[in-house]
Design a protein around this motif. Structure first.
Motif, PDB file in Angstrom:
ATOM      1  N   ASP A  30       0.993  -1.140   0.098  1.00  0.00           N
ATOM      2  CA  ASP A  30      -0.037   0.156   0.029  1.00  0.00           C
ATOM      3  C   ASP A  30       0.758   1.245  -0.027  1.00  0.00           C
ATOM      4  O   ASP A  30       1.916   1.030   0.426  1.00  0.00           O
ATOM      5  N   ASP A  31       0.311   2.283  -0.477  1.00  0.00           N
ATOM      6  CA  ASP A  31       1.177   3.503  -0.450  1.00  0.00           C
ATOM      7  C   ASP A  31       1.456   3.970   0.928  1.00  0.00           C
ATOM      8  O   ASP A  31       0.621   3.829   1.897  1.00  0.00           O
ATOM      9  N   ALA A  32       2.457   4.558   1.199  1.00  0.00           N
ATOM     10  CA  ALA A  32       2.954   4.974   2.517  1.00  0.00           C
ATOM     11  C   ALA A  32       2.030   6.151   2.819  1.00  0.00           C
ATOM     12  O   ALA A  32       1.838   6.505   3.910  1.00  0.00           O
ATOM     13  N   ASP A  33       1.596   7.005   1.792  1.00  0.00           N
ATOM     14  CA  ASP A  33       0.847   8.349   2.315  1.00  0.00           C
ATOM     15  C   ASP A  33      -0.432   8.081   2.817  1.00  0.00           C
ATOM     16  O   ASP A  33      -0.935   8.636   3.769  1.00  0.00           O
ATOM     17  N   ARG A  34      -1.110   6.965   2.161  1.00  0.00           N
ATOM     18  CA  ARG A  34      -2.398   6.530   2.399  1.00  0.00           C
ATOM     19  C   ARG A  34      -2.457   5.597   3.714  1.00  0.00           C
ATOM     20  O   ARG A  34      -1.475   4.621   3.636  1.00  0.00           O
ATOM     21  N   GLN A  35      -2.994   5.915   4.737  1.00  0.00           N
ATOM     22  CA  GLN A  35      -3.070   4.988   5.885  1.00  0.00           C
ATOM     23  C   GLN A  35      -4.072   3.674   5.637  1.00  0.00           C
ATOM     24  O   GLN A  35      -5.474   4.310   5.545  1.00  0.00           O
ATOM     25  N   PRO A  36      -3.777   2.677   5.540  1.00  0.00           N
ATOM     26  CA  PRO A  36      -4.791   1.456   5.071  1.00  0.00           C
ATOM     27  C   PRO A  36      -5.834   1.227   6.301  1.00  0.00           C
ATOM     28  O   PRO A  36      -5.392   1.568   7.340  1.00  0.00           O
ATOM     29  N   SER A  37      -6.876   0.943   5.969  1.00  0.00           N
ATOM     30  CA  SER A  37      -7.924   0.659   6.953  1.00  0.00           C
ATOM     31  C   SER A  37      -7.508  -0.667   7.462  1.00  0.00           C
ATOM     32  O   SER A  37      -7.353  -1.981   7.005  1.00  0.00           O
ATOM     33  N   THR A  38      -7.288  -0.756   8.774  1.00  0.00           N
ATOM     34  CA  THR A  38      -6.927  -1.973   9.624  1.00  0.00           C
ATOM     35  C   THR A  38      -7.973  -2.727  10.244  1.00  0.00           C
ATOM     36  O   THR A  38      -7.815  -3.688  10.979  1.00  0.00           O
ATOM     37  N   GLU A  39      -9.235  -2.187  10.308  1.00  0.00           N
ATOM     38  CA  GLU A  39      -9.978  -3.139  10.896  1.00  0.00           C
ATOM     39  C   GLU A  39     -10.304  -4.514  10.610  1.00  0.00           C
ATOM     40  O   GLU A  39     -10.240  -5.492  11.280  1.00  0.00           O
ATOM     41  N   ALA A  40     -10.043  -4.752   9.250  1.00  0.00           N
ATOM     42  CA  ALA A  40     -10.337  -6.072   8.788  1.00  0.00           C
ATOM     43  C   ALA A  40      -8.983  -6.988   9.259  1.00  0.00           C
ATOM     44  O   ALA A  40      -9.089  -7.990   9.441  1.00  0.00           O
ATOM     45  N   GLY A  41      -8.069  -6.189   9.133  1.00  0.00           N
ATOM     46  CA  GLY A  41      -6.592  -6.995   9.551  1.00  0.00           C
ATOM     47  C   GLY A  41      -6.640  -7.428  10.940  1.00  0.00           C
ATOM     48  O   GLY A  41      -6.150  -8.249  11.389  1.00  0.00           O
ATOM     49  N   GLN A  42      -7.136  -6.295  11.739  1.00  0.00           N
ATOM     50  CA  GLN A  42      -7.046  -6.761  13.349  1.00  0.00           C
ATOM     51  C   GLN A  42      -8.234  -7.700  13.455  1.00  0.00           C
ATOM     52  O   GLN A  42      -7.613  -8.565  14.352  1.00  0.00           O
ATOM     53  N   ARG A  43      -9.310  -7.744  12.681  1.00  0.00           N
ATOM     54  CA  ARG A  43     -10.127  -9.055  12.950  1.00  0.00           C
ATOM     55  C   ARG A  43      -9.521 -10.380  12.672  1.00  0.00           C
ATOM     56  O   ARG A  43      -9.792 -11.226  13.297  1.00  0.00           O
ATOM     57  N   TRP A  44      -8.858 -10.225  11.398  1.00  0.00           N
ATOM     58  CA  TRP A  44      -8.197 -11.321  11.040  1.00  0.00           C
ATOM     59  C   TRP A  44      -7.304 -11.890  11.961  1.00  0.00           C
ATOM     60  O   TRP A  44      -7.032 -13.144  12.165  1.00  0.00           O
ATOM     61  N   LEU A  45      -6.335 -10.896  12.679  1.00  0.00           N
ATOM     62  CA  LEU A  45      -5.380 -11.309  13.459  1.00  0.00           C
ATOM     63  C   LEU A  45      -6.047 -12.033  14.766  1.00  0.00           C
ATOM     64  O   LEU A  45      -5.533 -13.060  15.320  1.00  0.00           O
ATOM     65  N   ARG A  46      -6.944 -11.402  15.243  1.00  0.00           N
ATOM     66  CA  ARG A  46      -7.700 -11.927  16.405  1.00  0.00           C
ATOM     67  C   ARG A  46      -8.240 -13.132  16.144  1.00  0.00           C
ATOM     68  O   ARG A  46      -7.984 -14.232  17.040  1.00  0.00           O
ATOM     69  N   ASP A  47      -8.880 -13.285  14.981  1.00  0.00           N
ATOM     70  CA  ASP A  47      -9.545 -14.788  14.854  1.00  0.00           C
ATOM     71  C   ASP A  47      -8.481 -15.743  14.522  1.00  0.00           C
ATOM     72  O   ASP A  47      -8.779 -16.976  14.979  1.00  0.00           O
ATOM     73  N   GLY A  48      -7.414 -15.532  13.951  1.00  0.00           N
ATOM     74  CA  GLY A  48      -6.347 -16.512  13.945  1.00  0.00           C
ATOM     75  C   GLY A  48      -5.616 -16.591  15.060  1.00  0.00           C
ATOM     76  O   GLY A  48      -5.376 -17.987  15.243  1.00  0.00           O
ATOM     77  N   VAL A  49      -5.588 -15.954  15.979  1.00  0.00           N
ATOM     78  CA  VAL A  49      -5.099 -16.217  17.257  1.00  0.00           C
ATOM     79  C   VAL A  49      -6.181 -17.114  18.149  1.00  0.00           C
ATOM     80  O   VAL A  49      -5.838 -17.931  18.607  1.00  0.00           O
ATOM     81  N   ASN A  50      -7.568 -17.004  17.921  1.00  0.00           N
ATOM     82  CA  ASN A  50      -8.254 -17.478  18.603  1.00  0.00           C
ATOM     83  C   ASN A  50      -8.893 -19.021  18.271  1.00  0.00           C
ATOM     84  O   ASN A  50      -9.028 -19.902  18.697  1.00  0.00           O
ATOM     85  N   HIS A  51      -8.529 -19.096  16.805  1.00  0.00           N
ATOM     86  CA  HIS A  51      -9.325 -20.282  16.024  1.00  0.00           C
ATOM     87  C   HIS A  51      -8.168 -21.095  15.208  1.00  0.00           C
ATOM     88  O   HIS A  51      -8.454 -22.340  15.099  1.00  0.00           O
ATOM     89  N   LYS A  52      -7.032 -20.516  14.845  1.00  0.00           N
ATOM     90  CA  LYS A  52      -6.135 -21.107  13.932  1.00  0.00           C
ATOM     91  C   LYS A  52      -4.774 -21.229  14.827  1.00  0.00           C
ATOM     92  O   LYS A  52      -3.856 -21.922  14.027  1.00  0.00           O
TER      93      LYS A  52
END
Length: 99
Positions: A30-52
């Motif tokens: 992703d571009d360094a200027d644009r801050q990516p939306s991390t909500e989906a990434g945070q959910r994916w990490l939390r689900d990965g910790v809890n389930h995978k």
């Protein structure tokens, strides 16, 4: 008697879920200027910790990830596009023809 040499433990930097998601999304290009939306990434990490079983640390009530943990997650749990294609199943059963 000379003093014993012991390995001193080295502390690795730990990242919380939001910082880890930003790091993983920035690796995607992703571009360094644009801050990516991390909500989906945070959910994916939390689900990965809890389930995978993603590698992580729990410090108090917080999930924390070291750089080694993030590399392991990328190597073991991230899907490379096009490499896991399943063959498509037929949706209809063939009709039996009467003689």
């Amino acid at each position: 008697m000379p003093p014993r040499k012991t390995d001193s433990p080295k502390l690795e930097p730990l990242y919380n879920v939001e910082e880890a998601a930003i790091l993983l999304l920035n690796l995607r290009g992703d571009d360094a200027d644009r801050q990516p939306s991390t909500e989906a990434g945070q959910r994916w990490l939390r689900d990965g910790v809890n389930h995978k079983g993603f590698p992580h640390y729990r410090v108090g009530r917080r999930l924390m990830f070291s750089e080694k943990d993030l590399v392991t997650i990328l190597e073991d749990f991230c899907r490379v596009p096009g490499s896991y294609r399943r063959t498509r199943r037929a949706t209809r059963k063939p009709l039996a023809r009467a003689a």
